[in-house]
Every structure is written in structure tokens, then in C-alpha cells.
Design an enzyme around this catalytic site. Sequence first.
Site: not given
Length: 316
Positions: A116, A221, A286
Site C-alpha cells: 500500500s 492494485e 488489499h
Amino acid sequence: MKELVRPSRLAPGARVAVVAPSGPVAEERLQAGLDLLRGWDLDPVVAPHVLDRHGRLPHLAGTDADRAADLQRAWCDPGVDAVLCARGGYGAQRVVDLLDWDAMRAAGPKVFVGFSDATTLHEAFAVRLGLVTLYGPVAAGIDFIKNARAQEHLRATLFAPETVRTIGSDRSDRSDRSTGTALAPGRARGVTLGGCLTLLATGYGTPHTRAGARGGLLLIEDVGEAPYAVDRTLTQLLRTGWLEGVAGVALGSWDRCGPYEELRPVLVDRLGGLGVPVVEELGFGHCEGALTVPFGVPAVLDADEGTLTLDTPALR
């Protein structure tokens, strides 16, 4: 896109430092993650400011200077074999310029794990240290604490990386989000790179992000971005030329990015014109049971088979 230096795999008894370069960390989740690491016969040590809260900016785990100092101290400690992020959130962009990259390079290669917001650090470790890193679960993350698949895949990558060289090969259950399907067909070879789409785009033009993905297998992502926002970010990367010459694209999860039937046409529209293989739903990011993927390793992306196969194990 060059192959990067692979750190050594971990062995029982290895010391791993847990740092918080981004958002604030919940103490109970951190303790649960530390217990898991101890169960793997690792020796986790918590950096001094991991549980801090910034006085004026509650989205940050302590001050920029303290978060940077924790990361640098952990990396430069000769007794530490790996550095794991405690969580994502936001804040790594605020510390990356505060790190002494010469000192960190002199400390030699070791394992770095995070995902992330840690995308900023993955890019910096590639650009500044020429080092393979692992895009995987964070030590205080719900997925790491509660999901056996996420735990076991990270554990295998750390201790026995030769056992997880192929990602997305199980086609026995099409409900399995790690099986991989072809958004654009074909087969391509390149060196892996990527992370969270938004962080890659916002890092463009800085000294710590590569100027482009030419020759690479791009793994991307995101989370919490509406389809139009994903469109906007991909369009920015297309307009800047950052995607020119990319060899292939692997897509992970798009949690809270709107209904997938609305997002998928955006991905087809923006990526289909690249003329390269594109695999969707490869099971990293995620999502529940997120898999660990290495950046900086030569690999083959087979969109028709829905697989990413590493030429070499992620770690030595």
C-alpha cells in the site's frame, strides 16, 4: 528494467524490525502480529516510535523525523535481518527524503516487506539501493493476523522462496481471487515492479521513483478509488509516457474501488491499448488472503494461463 539484488532469505532466529513509516498503528493488532512472528521462530523488535501519534496530524504515526529515524536505524542495525512495516495508510512520501540513502546502502542488503503506502519505499529501495523488496502483508494488518493464506505465503517467501515461484496457478476454483484471468492475452518476460497505483503516479517526477516502466512487468492494485479516479490515474501515466515499453501488466485487488463490473471497462480501455499481456485478479494487494509478490525479479507473465512465474526465488 534491470534485475535487482536479492537479499538473503530468513532463517529461524532471525531478527526482524517492525517500523511505522506511514499511518498510526493499533497496539492490539501489533501485539497479535508480533506473536505470529515469534511463532515463526523470528525475533521481532519494535522501533521506538511505532505506537506514536502525530500531535496535529492524526493520520500519521508520529513525526516525520521520528518515523524516518526508526526506519533508518532499523535498516542500518547490523543485527537486523529484515524490516517489516507495521501498516500502510499515508506518510511514507513525507519520510523518504529524510533518509540517508548513502548510509542505508552501506548497511548492505536485507529484506523489506510492506504494501500500500509502502509503494513509495519500494520504489526508493529500487532506485537508491538497487534492491529486491517484497510487496506483502504488514505486521499489524488484519489480513496478516487473521488469514492463513496471507500468513503462509509470506512465510514461505521469507524462509523457502523457491516454493512460491509461481503465483496464480490454481484454476481449480474460479472463486479464488488469486487464480488470474486474461484481460489481454499473451506472454511476456520482464522484471517485476509496481505497487499501489496512486502512489506510483504521485511519485512520478521525484528522485525516488523510476522514470518509466519500460521492460518491466508492472504489478498494480489500489484501494478506495472510484472507477473514474482509477481512469484519471492511468490516463496520467499514459500521458506522461511512464507506461511506454512496459512488457506486461498484472492486476491485483481493487478493494472499495466501486463495483468491479464498472471498474473493469476502465482497465480494459486504459490498458488494453498497450498491446501487451494483462492479467487481472492475481490475488495481491488489499484483498483477503493477499499473496506476497517480489519487486525487482525477472519473471514471465502468462495471461492465458493466469500466472506470474519468477525466474529465480525472490530471496537468495
